[in-house]
Scaffold this motif. Structure first.
Motif, PDB file in Angstrom:
ATOM      1  N   THR A  61       0.794  -1.216   0.000  1.00 43.31           N
ATOM      2  CA  THR A  61       0.000   0.000   0.000  1.00 43.31           C
ATOM      3  C   THR A  61       0.832   1.274   0.000  1.00 43.31           C
ATOM      4  O   THR A  61       0.268   2.353   0.006  1.00 43.31           O
ATOM      5  CB  THR A  61      -0.951   0.024   1.212  1.00 43.31           C
ATOM      6  OG1 THR A  61      -0.194  -0.048   2.413  1.00 43.31           O
ATOM      7  CG2 THR A  61      -1.943  -1.114   1.151  1.00 43.31           C
ATOM      8  N   LYS A  62       2.145   1.177  -0.004  1.00 40.48           N
ATOM      9  CA  LYS A  62       2.957   2.394  -0.032  1.00 40.48           C
ATOM     10  C   LYS A  62       2.835   3.055  -1.396  1.00 40.48           C
ATOM     11  O   LYS A  62       2.734   2.382  -2.417  1.00 40.48           O
ATOM     12  CB  LYS A  62       4.411   2.100   0.311  1.00 40.48           C
ATOM     13  CG  LYS A  62       5.175   1.369  -0.757  1.00 40.48           C
ATOM     14  CD  LYS A  62       6.617   1.168  -0.337  1.00 40.48           C
ATOM     15  CE  LYS A  62       7.353   0.377  -1.411  1.00 40.48           C
ATOM     16  NZ  LYS A  62       8.715   0.119  -1.069  1.00 40.48           N
ATOM     17  N   PRO A  63       2.837   4.384  -1.424  1.00 38.45           N
ATOM     18  CA  PRO A  63       2.717   5.061  -2.722  1.00 38.45           C
ATOM     19  C   PRO A  63       3.971   4.869  -3.565  1.00 38.45           C
ATOM     20  O   PRO A  63       5.091   4.854  -3.044  1.00 38.45           O
ATOM     21  CB  PRO A  63       2.524   6.532  -2.348  1.00 38.45           C
ATOM     22  CG  PRO A  63       3.016   6.652  -0.956  1.00 38.45           C
ATOM     23  CD  PRO A  63       2.897   5.293  -0.316  1.00 38.45           C
ATOM     24  N   ARG A  64       3.765   4.718  -4.822  1.00 39.29           N
ATOM     25  CA  ARG A  64       4.880   4.535  -5.747  1.00 39.29           C
ATOM     26  C   ARG A  64       5.525   5.887  -6.023  1.00 39.29           C
ATOM     27  O   ARG A  64       4.858   6.923  -6.045  1.00 39.29           O
ATOM     28  CB  ARG A  64       4.410   3.932  -7.062  1.00 39.29           C
ATOM     29  CG  ARG A  64       3.700   2.594  -6.877  1.00 39.29           C
ATOM     30  CD  ARG A  64       4.719   1.497  -6.629  1.00 39.29           C
ATOM     31  NE  ARG A  64       4.047   0.208  -6.527  1.00 39.29           N
ATOM     32  CZ  ARG A  64       4.205  -0.598  -5.535  1.00 39.29           C
ATOM     33  NH1 ARG A  64       4.967  -0.280  -4.549  1.00 39.29           N
ATOM     34  NH2 ARG A  64       3.598  -1.765  -5.505  1.00 39.29           N
ATOM     35  N   ASP A  65       6.825   5.891  -6.246  1.00 41.10           N
ATOM     36  CA  ASP A  65       7.524   7.112  -6.603  1.00 41.10           C
ATOM     37  C   ASP A  65       7.131   7.509  -8.019  1.00 41.10           C
ATOM     38  O   ASP A  65       7.054   6.663  -8.913  1.00 41.10           O
ATOM     39  CB  ASP A  65       9.034   6.916  -6.534  1.00 41.10           C
ATOM     40  CG  ASP A  65       9.530   6.713  -5.116  1.00 41.10           C
ATOM     41  OD1 ASP A  65       8.859   7.215  -4.194  1.00 41.10           O
ATOM     42  OD2 ASP A  65      10.566   6.068  -4.927  1.00 41.10           O
ATOM     43  N   PRO A  66       6.886   8.811  -8.218  1.00 40.48           N
ATOM     44  CA  PRO A  66       6.554   9.235  -9.591  1.00 40.48           C
ATOM     45  C   PRO A  66       7.780   9.099 -10.488  1.00 40.48           C
ATOM     46  O   PRO A  66       8.914   9.163 -10.014  1.00 40.48           O
ATOM     47  CB  PRO A  66       6.154  10.696  -9.412  1.00 40.48           C
ATOM     48  CG  PRO A  66       6.802  11.134  -8.145  1.00 40.48           C
ATOM     49  CD  PRO A  66       6.897   9.898  -7.287  1.00 40.48           C
ATOM     50  N   PRO A  67       7.557   8.895 -11.773  1.00 38.12           N
ATOM     51  CA  PRO A  67       8.704   8.747 -12.663  1.00 38.12           C
ATOM     52  C   PRO A  67       9.487  10.052 -12.720  1.00 38.12           C
ATOM     53  O   PRO A  67       8.931  11.143 -12.610  1.00 38.12           O
ATOM     54  CB  PRO A  67       8.081   8.393 -14.015  1.00 38.12           C
ATOM     55  CG  PRO A  67       6.661   8.829 -13.914  1.00 38.12           C
ATOM     56  CD  PRO A  67       6.289   8.768 -12.465  1.00 38.12           C
ATOM     57  N   ALA A  68      10.775   9.924 -12.905  1.00 40.84           N
ATOM     58  CA  ALA A  68      11.637  11.098 -12.983  1.00 40.84           C
ATOM     59  C   ALA A  68      11.362  11.839 -14.277  1.00 40.84           C
ATOM     60  O   ALA A  68      11.114  11.227 -15.317  1.00 40.84           O
ATOM     61  CB  ALA A  68      13.094  10.684 -12.907  1.00 40.84           C
ATOM     62  N   PRO A  69      11.399  13.172 -14.225  1.00 40.87           N
ATOM     63  CA  PRO A  69      11.185  13.922 -15.471  1.00 40.87           C
ATOM     64  C   PRO A  69      12.337  13.681 -16.425  1.00 40.87           C
ATOM     65  O   PRO A  69      13.474  13.410 -16.004  1.00 40.87           O
ATOM     66  CB  PRO A  69      11.131  15.377 -15.003  1.00 40.87           C
ATOM     67  CG  PRO A  69      11.832  15.388 -13.688  1.00 40.87           C
ATOM     68  CD  PRO A  69      11.632  14.032 -13.094  1.00 40.87           C
TER      69      PRO A  69
END
Length: 64
Positions: free
Chosen positions: A51-59
């Motif tokens: 349930t931990k939030p995923r890291d957003p993709p790097a720009p």
């Protein structure tokens, strides 16, 4: 209710069912408690992992 809470509640119900089944099979109470504690620990670790939030993709890197 959060997804963490829902997952953990379902896992606790599973552990209670397994403990009752073990008790009906005549497993000593000490081993039932040890198994329940271990399973609850695994359940908490699994619930936090799922349930931990995923890291957003790097720009993307700027082009020079």
């Amino acid at each position: 209710m959060s997804s963490f809470g829902t997952y953990l509640l379902g896992f606790i119900i599973l552990v209670i069912g397994l403990a009752v089944g073990a008790s009906l099979l005549g497993v000593p109470t000490t081993w039932i408690v040890v198994g329940a504690v271990v399973l609850l620990g695994i359940g908490i670790m699994t619930a936090t992992q799922r349930t931990k939030p995923r890291d957003p993709p790097a720009p993307p890197a700027p082009r020079t």
